[in-house]
Design an enzyme around this catalytic site. Structure first.
Site, PDB file in Angstrom:
ATOM      1  CG  HIS A  79      -1.648   1.271   1.453  1.00 22.09           C
ATOM      2  ND1 HIS A  79      -2.803   1.557   0.765  1.00 22.09           N
ATOM      3  CD2 HIS A  79      -1.404   2.320   2.262  1.00 22.09           C
ATOM      4  CE1 HIS A  79      -3.242   2.750   1.163  1.00 22.09           C
ATOM      5  NE2 HIS A  79      -2.408   3.221   2.066  1.00 22.09           N
ATOM      6  CG  HIS A 103      -6.025   6.355  -0.863  1.00 16.19           C
ATOM      7  ND1 HIS A 103      -5.448   6.276   0.395  1.00 16.19           N
ATOM      8  CD2 HIS A 103      -6.898   5.323  -0.942  1.00 16.19           C
ATOM      9  CE1 HIS A 103      -5.966   5.250   1.051  1.00 16.19           C
ATOM     10  NE2 HIS A 103      -6.845   4.652   0.251  1.00 16.19           N
ATOM     11  CG  ASP A 109      -7.623  16.622  -5.788  1.00 18.29           C
ATOM     12  OD1 ASP A 109      -6.627  15.907  -6.018  1.00 18.29           O
ATOM     13  OD2 ASP A 109      -8.044  16.820  -4.628  1.00 18.29           O
ATOM     14  NE  ARG A 144      -4.804  15.701  -3.874  1.00 14.38           N
ATOM     15  CZ  ARG A 144      -5.372  15.167  -2.787  1.00 14.38           C
ATOM     16  NH1 ARG A 144      -4.616  14.692  -1.795  1.00 14.38           N
ATOM     17  NH2 ARG A 144      -6.687  15.114  -2.672  1.00 14.38           N
ATOM     18  CB  CYS A 186      -2.395  11.566  -1.690  1.00 15.90           C
ATOM     19  SG  CYS A 186      -2.242  12.272  -0.066  1.00 15.90           S
TER      20      CYS A 186
END
Length: 134
Positions: free
Chosen positions: A103, A106, A110, A118, A120
């Site tokens: 992981h 996300h 935007d 994006r 993040c």
């Protein structure tokens, strides 16, 4: 992308720090504005802290103000995988390392042009190599 990396949970725990394990293997997150790469602006490449696969470059990094490192694109589309994440009562798109399925964070719609995305990403999921050390 190279072959998938598969380790047992015990092997991941031995390889990763507790914070890296929590983020990469348990889909955790670090607190906003605490990650070591949030403000990094040096040229270089960000690699998966779990398997060493190249994921992002500083050329695609920007200050989104979200509190985590943000990128407009991965180093290569095959470097990451995405999947629907419905945890915590939200619907988001999770970003994983394509090689070890760790992981990373996300992705949101935007971001800046030209991708409008994006990514993040948690600093704990990354290692950084400055351009002069790659």
């Amino acid at each position: 992308m190279t072959d998938k990396i598969t380790l047992t949970e015990a092997e991941w725990r031995e390889k990763l720090s507790p914070e890296q394990y929590h983020v990469l293997r348990e889909a955790g997150t670090e607190r906003a504005f605490t990650g070591k790469y949030d403000k990094t602006d040096q040229d270089g490449t960000y690699f998966c802290a779990g398997c060493g696969a190249p994921l992002f470059t500083n050329a695609d990094k920007y200050n989104s103000g979200c509190g985590w490192p943000a990128y407009s694109a991965p180093v290569d589309e095959s470097a990451v995988e995405v999947r629907r994440d419905m945890s915590h009562g939200m619907v988001r798109v999770e970003v994983l390392c394509a090689r070890c399925e760790g992981h990373l964070g996300h992705v949101f719609p935007d971001g800046p042009a030209p991708t409008g995305l994006r990514y993040c990403i948690n600093s704990a999921s990354l290692d950084f190599a400055p351009e002069d050390e790659e």
